[in-house]
Design a protein around this motif. Sequence first.
Motif, PDB file in Angstrom:
ATOM      1  N   GLY A 121      39.816  37.798  48.772  1.00  0.00           N
ATOM      2  CA  GLY A 121      39.456  39.080  48.188  1.00  0.00           C
ATOM      3  C   GLY A 121      38.161  39.011  47.404  1.00  0.00           C
ATOM      4  N   THR A 122      37.415  40.106  47.404  1.00  0.00           N
ATOM      5  CA  THR A 122      36.196  40.224  46.608  1.00  0.00           C
ATOM      6  C   THR A 122      36.249  41.523  45.824  1.00  0.00           C
ATOM      7  OG1 THR A 122      34.798  41.506  48.121  1.00  0.00           O
ATOM      8  CG2 THR A 122      34.998  39.138  48.556  1.00  0.00           C
ATOM      9  N   ILE A 123      35.415  41.604  44.825  1.00  0.00           N
ATOM     10  CA  ILE A 123      35.398  42.796  43.983  1.00  0.00           C
ATOM     11  C   ILE A 123      34.853  44.000  44.754  1.00  0.00           C
ATOM     12  CG2 ILE A 123      33.095  42.491  43.008  1.00  0.00           C
ATOM     13  CD1 ILE A 123      36.327  43.468  41.107  1.00  0.00           C
ATOM     14  N   ASP A 124      34.195  43.750  45.886  1.00  0.00           N
ATOM     15  CA  ASP A 124      33.632  44.833  46.687  1.00  0.00           C
ATOM     16  C   ASP A 124      34.590  45.337  47.766  1.00  0.00           C
ATOM     17  OD1 ASP A 124      31.142  44.755  45.334  1.00  0.00           O
ATOM     18  OD2 ASP A 124      30.562  43.007  46.514  1.00  0.00           O
ATOM     19  N   ASP A 125      35.782  44.767  47.832  1.00  0.00           N
ATOM     20  CA  ASP A 125      36.781  45.213  48.808  1.00  0.00           C
ATOM     21  C   ASP A 125      37.243  46.640  48.513  1.00  0.00           C
ATOM     22  OD1 ASP A 125      36.733  42.717  49.964  1.00  0.00           O
ATOM     23  OD2 ASP A 125      38.634  42.047  49.092  1.00  0.00           O
ATOM     24  N   SER A 150      44.079  34.060  45.178  1.00  0.00           N
ATOM     25  CA  SER A 150      42.707  34.197  44.692  1.00  0.00           C
ATOM     26  C   SER A 150      42.464  33.336  43.466  1.00  0.00           C
ATOM     27  CB  SER A 150      42.422  35.661  44.337  1.00  0.00           C
ATOM     28  OG  SER A 150      41.111  35.815  43.834  1.00  0.00           O
ATOM     29  N   ILE A 151      41.214  32.888  43.325  1.00  0.00           N
ATOM     30  CA  ILE A 151      40.805  32.215  42.089  1.00  0.00           C
ATOM     31  C   ILE A 151      39.673  33.005  41.424  1.00  0.00           C
ATOM     32  CG2 ILE A 151      41.521  29.919  42.824  1.00  0.00           C
ATOM     33  CD1 ILE A 151      38.529  29.343  43.419  1.00  0.00           C
ATOM     34  N   ARG A 152      39.508  34.275  41.805  1.00  0.00           N
ATOM     35  CA  ARG A 152      38.437  35.093  41.251  1.00  0.00           C
ATOM     36  C   ARG A 152      38.997  35.979  40.129  1.00  0.00           C
ATOM     37  NH1 ARG A 152      34.633  36.913  46.379  1.00  0.00           N
ATOM     38  NH2 ARG A 152      34.108  34.775  46.999  1.00  0.00           N
ATOM     39  N   PRO A 153      38.632  35.700  38.880  1.00  0.00           N
ATOM     40  CA  PRO A 153      39.183  36.472  37.760  1.00  0.00           C
ATOM     41  C   PRO A 153      38.977  37.972  37.889  1.00  0.00           C
ATOM     42  CG  PRO A 153      38.069  34.515  36.942  1.00  0.00           C
ATOM     43  CD  PRO A 153      37.769  34.598  38.397  1.00  0.00           C
ATOM     44  N   ASN A 154      37.802  38.395  38.393  1.00  0.00           N
ATOM     45  CA  ASN A 154      37.578  39.841  38.460  1.00  0.00           C
ATOM     46  C   ASN A 154      38.475  40.509  39.501  1.00  0.00           C
ATOM     47  OD1 ASN A 154      36.230  38.810  40.703  1.00  0.00           O
ATOM     48  ND2 ASN A 154      34.234  39.670  40.175  1.00  0.00           N
ATOM     49  N   VAL A 155      38.749  39.813  40.602  1.00  0.00           N
ATOM     50  CA  VAL A 155      39.648  40.356  41.620  1.00  0.00           C
ATOM     51  C   VAL A 155      41.084  40.383  41.099  1.00  0.00           C
ATOM     52  CG1 VAL A 155      40.622  39.982  43.918  1.00  0.00           C
ATOM     53  CG2 VAL A 155      38.174  39.640  43.528  1.00  0.00           C
ATOM     54  N   ILE A 156      41.492  39.305  40.475  1.00  0.00           N
ATOM     55  CA  ILE A 156      42.846  39.231  39.921  1.00  0.00           C
ATOM     56  C   ILE A 156      43.080  40.370  38.930  1.00  0.00           C
ATOM     57  CG2 ILE A 156      44.385  37.862  38.454  1.00  0.00           C
ATOM     58  CD1 ILE A 156      43.084  35.358  39.727  1.00  0.00           C
ATOM     59  N   LYS A 157      42.102  40.621  38.067  1.00  0.00           N
ATOM     60  CA  LYS A 157      42.243  41.683  37.068  1.00  0.00           C
ATOM     61  C   LYS A 157      42.447  43.041  37.732  1.00  0.00           C
ATOM     62  CE  LYS A 157      39.956  43.879  33.149  1.00  0.00           C
ATOM     63  NZ  LYS A 157      38.700  44.006  32.366  1.00  0.00           N
ATOM     64  N   GLU A 158      41.707  43.310  38.803  1.00  0.00           N
ATOM     65  CA  GLU A 158      41.842  44.584  39.505  1.00  0.00           C
ATOM     66  C   GLU A 158      43.259  44.776  40.033  1.00  0.00           C
ATOM     67  OE1 GLU A 158      39.472  47.209  40.284  1.00  0.00           O
ATOM     68  OE2 GLU A 158      38.646  46.253  38.501  1.00  0.00           O
ATOM     69  N   GLU A 182      42.325  31.991  30.681  1.00  0.00           N
ATOM     70  CA  GLU A 182      42.496  33.439  30.606  1.00  0.00           C
ATOM     71  C   GLU A 182      43.508  33.999  31.589  1.00  0.00           C
ATOM     72  OE1 GLU A 182      38.705  35.221  31.730  1.00  0.00           O
ATOM     73  OE2 GLU A 182      38.193  33.325  32.703  1.00  0.00           O
ATOM     74  N   ILE A 183      43.630  33.388  32.739  1.00  0.00           N
ATOM     75  CA  ILE A 183      44.449  33.966  33.795  1.00  0.00           C
ATOM     76  C   ILE A 183      45.939  33.862  33.509  1.00  0.00           C
ATOM     77  CG2 ILE A 183      45.011  33.919  36.249  1.00  0.00           C
ATOM     78  CD1 ILE A 183      42.229  34.952  35.627  1.00  0.00           C
ATOM     79  N   LEU A 184      46.409  32.705  33.078  1.00  0.00           N
ATOM     80  CA  LEU A 184      47.849  32.518  32.893  1.00  0.00           C
ATOM     81  C   LEU A 184      48.425  33.498  31.879  1.00  0.00           C
ATOM     82  CD1 LEU A 184      48.296  28.629  33.015  1.00  0.00           C
ATOM     83  CD2 LEU A 184      48.464  30.299  34.860  1.00  0.00           C
ATOM     84  N   GLN A 303      33.329  30.003  36.069  1.00  0.00           N
ATOM     85  CA  GLN A 303      31.967  30.403  35.779  1.00  0.00           C
ATOM     86  C   GLN A 303      31.504  31.567  36.659  1.00  0.00           C
ATOM     87  OE1 GLN A 303      30.280  29.010  33.190  1.00  0.00           O
ATOM     88  NE2 GLN A 303      32.222  27.955  32.833  1.00  0.00           N
ATOM     89  N   LYS A 304      32.178  31.787  37.773  1.00  0.00           N
ATOM     90  CA  LYS A 304      31.788  32.848  38.695  1.00  0.00           C
ATOM     91  C   LYS A 304      32.871  33.933  38.741  1.00  0.00           C
ATOM     92  CE  LYS A 304      29.219  29.683  41.720  1.00  0.00           C
ATOM     93  NZ  LYS A 304      29.093  29.149  43.098  1.00  0.00           N
ATOM     94  N   HIS A 305      32.480  35.067  39.284  1.00  0.00           N
ATOM     95  CA  HIS A 305      33.424  36.184  39.501  1.00  0.00           C
ATOM     96  C   HIS A 305      34.150  36.542  38.215  1.00  0.00           C
ATOM     97  CE1 HIS A 305      32.578  35.326  43.663  1.00  0.00           C
ATOM     98  NE2 HIS A 305      32.998  34.102  43.502  1.00  0.00           N
ATOM     99  N   ARG A 306      33.376  36.714  37.179  1.00  0.00           N
ATOM    100  CA  ARG A 306      33.940  36.946  35.860  1.00  0.00           C
ATOM    101  C   ARG A 306      34.559  38.322  35.761  1.00  0.00           C
ATOM    102  NH1 ARG A 306      35.422  33.043  33.426  1.00  0.00           N
ATOM    103  NH2 ARG A 306      35.474  34.370  31.594  1.00  0.00           N
ATOM    104  N   MET A 307      35.555  38.446  34.869  1.00  0.00           N
ATOM    105  CA  MET A 307      36.135  39.733  34.563  1.00  0.00           C
ATOM    106  C   MET A 307      35.132  40.568  33.758  1.00  0.00           C
ATOM    107  SD  MET A 307      40.123  39.133  33.562  1.00  0.00           S
ATOM    108  CE  MET A 307      40.516  37.417  33.340  1.00  0.00           C
TER     109      MET A 307
END
Length: 308
Positions: A121-125, A150-158, A182-184, A303-307
């Motif tokens: 998943g990406t934030i642009d999906d 996923s390991i992308r924080p911004n996608v997980i948050k969505e 932050e994720i757990l 470090q990437k795909h930040r929330m």
Amino acid sequence: MNKRQLGSSDLYVSEISLGCMSLGSDTNKAKEIIDQAIDAGINYLDTADLYGFGQNEKIVGEAVKDRREDILIGTKVGNRFSAGQEDWTWDPSKKHIKEGVKDSLQRLGIDYIDLYQLHGGTIDDPINESIEAFEELRQEGLVREYGISSIRPNVIKEYVEKSNIVSVMMQYNALDRRPEEEILNLLSNHSISVLARGPLAKGMLSSDGINKVQYKAENGFLEYSQDELLTIVKEWQGYTGDKRTAEALALQYVLHHPTVATAVFGASSVDQLHDNLRYLEAEPLSEQSYEEIQALTKDITYQKHRMK
């Protein structure tokens, strides 16, 4: 085998579970591994349509066709591919997800999937569209619950904010502690569970850890140099012995956090399966040992795909 609730669902998964990607192409060998895993109390098997371009689902389905009531099956969708072509494209559309579930059900030879996961998943999906597809599949009874890998924080948050996911599968181990920052806690606050993949860190936290570091981490791993990894792995062995193996320690570490429902390990042989099953015989991990392991390893962050 202890079981933990998957999010707020009525699914309860064994604390350790079998990731099927490493089973190989020999159906009889795969069945032997799966049968022994189930006999030991493992009730969750994790696969994906992309593994072997559909072949892994077929192998898993054949291996469990007489044991469906004993297990929970998780698979994944989102990568579009064609039979005979070893290439794929990312497609999280509603149309593809609803087509993909039918293909997976056919390959697995089952009527429903216990846990259906978006495989990336990406934030642009078109996230709302993807969620709509999963919700409809649940209403139709083709899937019991859904989640994301996923390991992308911004996608997980969505997905945390917009969907009814019950789980997030992510890489998590004592060397890769990025989810802890932050994720757990985010997932815990929303009653969403973690399926921890890679708990042995490519085998570097196994009994054969030193050898694994030497040929799998020549260029390091995340923020660790190879020399740092060798030092850590040697000290890691100091927490093992007659009462706990290196594999058991690795599984215990990720399971220490209550948000983790299961540690998903891979096994390409019965021997590897048995190495991980030694977890069942291990002395409990004390809070002191847990904190010492944290002091031994790095508290790194995504470090990437930040929330936002």
